[in-house]
Scaffold this motif. Structure first.
Motif, PDB file in Angstrom:
ATOM      1  N   ARG A  71       1.249 -10.060  -0.182  1.00 42.16           N
ATOM      2  CA  ARG A  71       0.151  -9.197  -1.085  1.00 42.16           C
ATOM      3  C   ARG A  71      -0.220  -9.946  -2.292  1.00 42.16           C
ATOM      4  N   THR A  79      -6.257  -8.860  -7.169  1.00 40.85           N
ATOM      5  CA  THR A  79      -4.919  -8.889  -7.541  1.00 40.85           C
ATOM      6  C   THR A  79      -4.296  -7.569  -7.406  1.00 40.85           C
ATOM      7  N   HIS A  80      -5.090  -6.630  -6.818  1.00 39.78           N
ATOM      8  CA  HIS A  80      -4.482  -5.345  -7.063  1.00 39.78           C
ATOM      9  C   HIS A  80      -3.627  -4.816  -5.756  1.00 39.78           C
ATOM     10  N   THR A  83       2.531  -1.532  -2.050  1.00 37.06           N
ATOM     11  CA  THR A  83       3.491  -1.654  -0.996  1.00 37.06           C
ATOM     12  C   THR A  83       3.016  -1.363   0.369  1.00 37.06           C
ATOM     13  N   ARG A 121       4.646  11.436  -0.327  1.00 40.00           N
ATOM     14  CA  ARG A 121       5.870  10.830   0.006  1.00 40.00           C
ATOM     15  C   ARG A 121       7.025  11.358  -0.186  1.00 40.00           C
ATOM     16  N   PHE A 124      11.400   7.243   1.895  1.00 43.26           N
ATOM     17  CA  PHE A 124      11.180   6.247   2.845  1.00 43.26           C
ATOM     18  C   PHE A 124      12.393   5.359   2.915  1.00 43.26           C
ATOM     19  N   GLN A 269     -19.243  -4.653 -11.694  1.00 43.23           N
ATOM     20  CA  GLN A 269     -18.135  -5.301 -10.811  1.00 43.23           C
ATOM     21  C   GLN A 269     -18.452  -6.765 -10.800  1.00 43.23           C
ATOM     22  N   PHE A 272     -18.828 -11.018  -5.546  1.00 42.55           N
ATOM     23  CA  PHE A 272     -17.594 -11.824  -5.057  1.00 42.55           C
ATOM     24  C   PHE A 272     -18.322 -13.097  -4.808  1.00 42.55           C
ATOM     25  N   GLU A 275     -18.299 -15.153  -7.525  1.00 48.55           N
ATOM     26  CA  GLU A 275     -17.428 -15.465  -8.180  1.00 48.55           C
ATOM     27  C   GLU A 275     -16.524 -16.318  -7.282  1.00 48.55           C
TER      28      GLU A 275
ATOM     29  N   MET B   1     -12.178 -11.449  -9.731  1.00 52.82           N
ATOM     30  CA  MET B   1     -11.193 -10.634  -9.642  1.00 52.82           C
ATOM     31  C   MET B   1     -11.516  -9.047  -9.729  1.00 52.82           C
ATOM     32  N   ILE B   2     -10.768  -8.233  -8.839  1.00 50.07           N
ATOM     33  CA  ILE B   2     -11.327  -6.867  -9.023  1.00 50.07           C
ATOM     34  C   ILE B   2     -10.462  -6.237 -10.071  1.00 50.07           C
ATOM     35  N   GLU B   3      -9.139  -6.412 -10.050  1.00 54.01           N
ATOM     36  CA  GLU B   3      -8.230  -5.587 -11.030  1.00 54.01           C
ATOM     37  C   GLU B   3      -7.526  -6.603 -11.738  1.00 54.01           C
ATOM     38  N   THR B   5      -4.672  -8.389 -13.598  1.00 59.13           N
ATOM     39  CA  THR B   5      -3.231  -8.532 -13.165  1.00 59.13           C
ATOM     40  C   THR B   5      -2.439  -7.636 -13.870  1.00 59.13           C
ATOM     41  N   ARG B   6      -1.292  -7.126 -13.347  1.00 59.93           N
ATOM     42  CA  ARG B   6      -0.521  -6.231 -14.201  1.00 59.93           C
ATOM     43  C   ARG B   6      -0.184  -6.868 -15.647  1.00 59.93           C
ATOM     44  N   LYS B 403      12.501  -5.973  -3.771  1.00 61.10           N
ATOM     45  CA  LYS B 403      11.192  -5.786  -4.620  1.00 61.10           C
ATOM     46  C   LYS B 403      10.410  -4.565  -3.843  1.00 61.10           C
ATOM     47  N   THR B 404      10.235  -4.814  -2.708  1.00 64.92           N
ATOM     48  CA  THR B 404       9.491  -3.997  -1.865  1.00 64.92           C
ATOM     49  C   THR B 404       9.977  -2.545  -2.180  1.00 64.92           C
ATOM     50  N   GLU B 407       9.417  -1.241  -5.707  1.00 65.51           N
ATOM     51  CA  GLU B 407       7.830  -0.823  -5.900  1.00 65.51           C
ATOM     52  C   GLU B 407       7.410   0.287  -5.200  1.00 65.51           C
ATOM     53  N   ALA B 408       8.069   0.441  -3.955  1.00 70.60           N
ATOM     54  CA  ALA B 408       7.585   1.465  -3.186  1.00 70.60           C
ATOM     55  C   ALA B 408       8.186   2.733  -3.795  1.00 70.60           C
ATOM     56  N   GLU B 411       6.085   3.646  -6.846  1.00 73.52           N
ATOM     57  CA  GLU B 411       4.878   4.312  -6.493  1.00 73.52           C
ATOM     58  C   GLU B 411       4.987   5.638  -6.054  1.00 73.52           C
ATOM     59  N   GLN B 412       6.012   5.831  -5.406  1.00 71.66           N
ATOM     60  CA  GLN B 412       6.418   7.395  -4.641  1.00 71.66           C
ATOM     61  C   GLN B 412       6.492   8.508  -5.962  1.00 71.66           C
ATOM     62  N   GLU B 415       2.914   8.768  -7.798  1.00 71.90           N
ATOM     63  CA  GLU B 415       2.217   9.464  -6.885  1.00 71.90           C
ATOM     64  C   GLU B 415       2.656  10.941  -7.155  1.00 71.90           C
TER      65      GLU B 415
END
Ligand code: SF4
Lengths: 277, 417
Positions: A71, A79-80, A83, A121, A124, A269, A272, A275, B1-3, B5-6, B403-404, B407-408, B411-412, B415
């Motif tokens: 990802r 870059t968004h 998981t 959720r 998991f 925005q 693309f 860019e 880039m749309i977003e 980076t962190r 890591k996953t 992160e998950a 996220e949970q 959210e």
């Protein structure tokens, strides 16, 4: 100007999946390809193929979200990332609302995600260290049995008397398989045993709720696993139209939600094509 | 880039760290000197063994578990563990033990790298264990006893209590007292009860201060992380019962209290508060710390760091109170006790989620194996995550899965908020 589209890219360890959705979460286009070693190049090819199917181009992308093992390797488009677990849950929440257990059997790992009545959720689980219960296990076994992977579903269906394989471990299972070959057991019966062991390993991970949906590449290519899971659970399992795309579609749904779906691309925005190409 | 980076977030550095490095270095040099000059006898002690008694008898004390953790943190352990495996110590048993024995067999130690002049772990005159935590320590010391021809003595502890009653306290108290003649003979010193009382009082003071240090993390935002805790607990582990530890925690506490007043959180923009149960993954401390930081999550409390709080120490009754302190330890308790303890921690530290580290080679510190996470989750509604890993053996770890999973999980939580 073409309609805005939302893209989800699921860069799995085995396959890359790209889904293109409109603002109403309708699937307009998709592409699936072996991830290979250059995640970025594969994702780019898949993206263009999926856009072409959607009759759109990169300029129409209002938002994109990536997920999966690679990802972080698709900086050329977004870059968004989220998981895989988040994306599967997100897909499920909209496609099949209500209390549900999602079982995803992928190339390298499997996941069980439980959602509550509001689609949140609950919990998991991912498989632990071993390949048992994943696509990698079936791939390894198909090599050992010298069988094309795509023949396995048909063989398992043809089985009359399944061979039971008991081990947790891929290496031990391989030994069991060899032992059964030596003992003259039919290949189809062994393959059914392998399918059974995959689904059993997954179901051992958690207690499924009444409603169960299965996703992932392994069930997409081996639909017999649905039948076996139903038999083991004693109830029907929901079979999505595109089981392998659930993660990518979930990522695209994140893209829609986080953008605040609008019909026209936001002029603020970046373009693309300008860019990125 | 749309977003974007962190955003890169910074973890607030604890200034007292420098002083701590000095305190720890003084300790290692002092024990090294004792061993190399013979000025002082050297005892090896398990982490919650009778260190107070050993200090009161004038021993310099080395803690092999601390050495095991150093082997892990310096990422030397994974290459050394196979050395012990090869002589018959299974990869499935304590990876402190296997790493430490492996290091001995290879003749290496992280102490030599960190502290010029130190060449090896200090040679012991006696090995003293308590099996309150696990059986592995007895087997570990048993190996050294045979190898170095030094006695290995200790306390065979009862375990798994809901409540720690008078009978086991009596039992362990007697066992501690029974060690005295042999230890007196090795040290050549008669036990001075005043000195023992003083040591117990210092252990008590150290414990009180360490508790207050950890409790600063009840503040929102918390001024420290679990990862800071695993480092700053060093003096509480190796210098329990000394003035140096007490003095250090006064400095650390003052700094953290100031950070609480200044609302200076350890994790910038703290939005998720987590609890860590089980051992740290020593070879991944930095990665884990940075990962949580990126996700604006702070692991604000842990069983591991809190295990060095011993409220029972009482100088008026040194033997009994030592016995009680060693028995009240979390690891010695039943799952029922553990469940209610964790419930309290969730409330006190306003925890959003619990991470259980299921360490492959330490069942004793892996509390997810008997249904506890599910029970606690249904009692509190606070979600949990079980991470498969290990304290020292990095062969048991998948970084990508960890890591996953983390992160998950975050996220949970986000959210669901
Ligand atoms: S409690 Fe675990 S880590 Fe500690 S010594 Fe025992 S087995 Fe090793």
């Amino acid at each position: 100007m073409s309609k805005s589209v939302y893209v989800g890219l699921d860069i799995g360890s085995s396959r890359t999946k790209v889904a293109v959705l409109d603002a109403d979460r309708r699937l307009l286009g998709y592409a699936i390809k072996k991830s290979g070693t250059d995640f970025s190049a594969t994702a780019s090819i898949c993206l263009d193929a999926a856009l072409e199917m959607a009759k759109a181009n990169r300029a129409a992308i209002a938002n994109a979200v990536s997920t999966g093992y690679g990802r972080a390797n698709v900086g050329f488009i977004t870059t968004h990332s989220k998981t895989e677990i988040g994306c599967l849950a997100n897909w499920c929440r909209y496609e099949i609302p209500g209390i549900i257990t999602l079982i995803d059997i992928g190339g390298q790992d499997n996941k069980i995600v439980k959602l509550d009545k509001d689609g949140r959720r609950d919990s998991f689980k991912m498989n632990r260290k071993c390949a048992a219960g994943t696509g990698a296990f079936l791939e390894e076994m198909s090599t050992r049995l010298d069988l094309p992977l795509e023949d396995m579903d048909g063989l398992a269906r043809a089985s009359k008397e399944m061979v039971k394989l008991g081990s947790y471990c891929t290496v031990f299972s391989a030994t069991e398989v060899l032992e059964n070959i030596r003992n003259g057991r039919k290949v189809s019966d062994i393959v059914k045993g392998l399918f059974y062991s995959v689904i059993k390993r997954v179901l051992e991970m958690d207690l499924p709720t009444e409603k169960v949906v299965m996703t992932g590449g392994v069930v997409a290519h081996n639909a017999y696993i649905f039948d076996m899971a139903e038999e083991m659970l004693g109830r029907p399992v929901i079979r999505p139209e595109f089981p392998q795309l659930a993660g990518a579609m979930g990522a695209a749904v994140y893209a829609i939600n986080e953008k605040g779906a609008s019909d026209t691309p936001d002029p603020s925005q970046p373009n693309f094509e300008g860019e990125l190409l | 880039m749309i977003e974007p980076t962190r955003p890169k977030t910074a973890r607030k550095k604890i200034q007292a760290g420098e002083l701590m490095n000095k305190v720890m270095s003084d300790h290692f040099y002092q024990v090294n000197e004792a061993a190399t000059t013979g000025k002082q006898k050297v005892a090896w002690c398990t982490s919650v063994g009778p260190a107070e008694l050993l200090r009161a008898l004038g021993f310099a004390v080395h803690f092999p578990e601390n050495h095991g953790a150093l082997l892990g943190a310096t990422r030397m352990a994974t290459d050394l563990i196979p050395e012990a495996n090869a002589i018959g110590y299974s990869p499935d048993i304590c990876s402190y033990l296997t790493a430490d024995i492996g290091a001995y067999l290879k003749g290496v130690t992280p102490l030599a790298k960190a502290y010029p002049g130190i060449q090896s772990v200090p040679k012991p005159d006696v090995l003293v264990y308590s099996t309150n935590q696990c059986r592995d320590v007895q087997d570990w010391f048993g190996w050294y006893s045979r190898e170095l021809k030094v006695p290995s003595i200790g306390i065979k502890s009862p375990r798994n209590f809901n409540e720690v009653g008078a009978a086991p306290i009596e039992d362990v108290s007697r066992q501690i007292q029974a060690l005295v003649p042999q230890l007196e003979a090795i040290s050549g010193t008669k036990l001075d009860m005043d000195r023992l009382r003083e040591t117990v009082a210092l252990s008590r003071e150290c414990t009180e201060l360490w508790k207050q240090v950890l409790e600063t993390a009840k503040a929102i935002p918390a001024p420290m992380t679990f990862f800071d805790g695993t480092i700053h607990m060093g003096p509480a582990v190796v210098l329990r019962g000394t003035r140096a530890a007490v003095d250090y925690y006064k400095v650390l506490l003052a700094e953290l209290q100031q950070n609480v007043r200044d609302k200076a959180g350890a994790v910038e923009g703290e939005k998720v508060r987590l609890y860590w149960d089980g051992m740290p993954v020593w070879g991944r401390l930095r990665q884990h710390s940075e990962h949580f930081l990126e996700l604006k999550a702070n692991v604000v409390a842990s069983t591991y760091c809190s295990s060095w709080i011993f409220q029972a120490f009482d100088e008026k009754n040194p033997f009994r109170s030592m016995a009680q302190a060693y028995l009240e330890l979390f690891i010695v308790r039943s799952d029922d006790y553990k469940e209610s303890y964790l419930k309290q921690m969730i409330d006190d530290f306003r925890i959003d989620g619990i991470i259980y580290h299921d360490a492959k080679t330490c069942p004793n510190n892996s509390n997810s194996r008997y249904g506890l996470p599910k029970r606690l989750e249904s009692a509190t509604g606070v979600p949990s995550l079980v991470l498969s890993g290990d304290l020292n053996d990095l062969r048991c770890i998948s970084d990508e899965q960890t890591k996953t999973n983390i992160e998950a999980f975050i996220e949970q939580i986000v959210e669901g908020k």
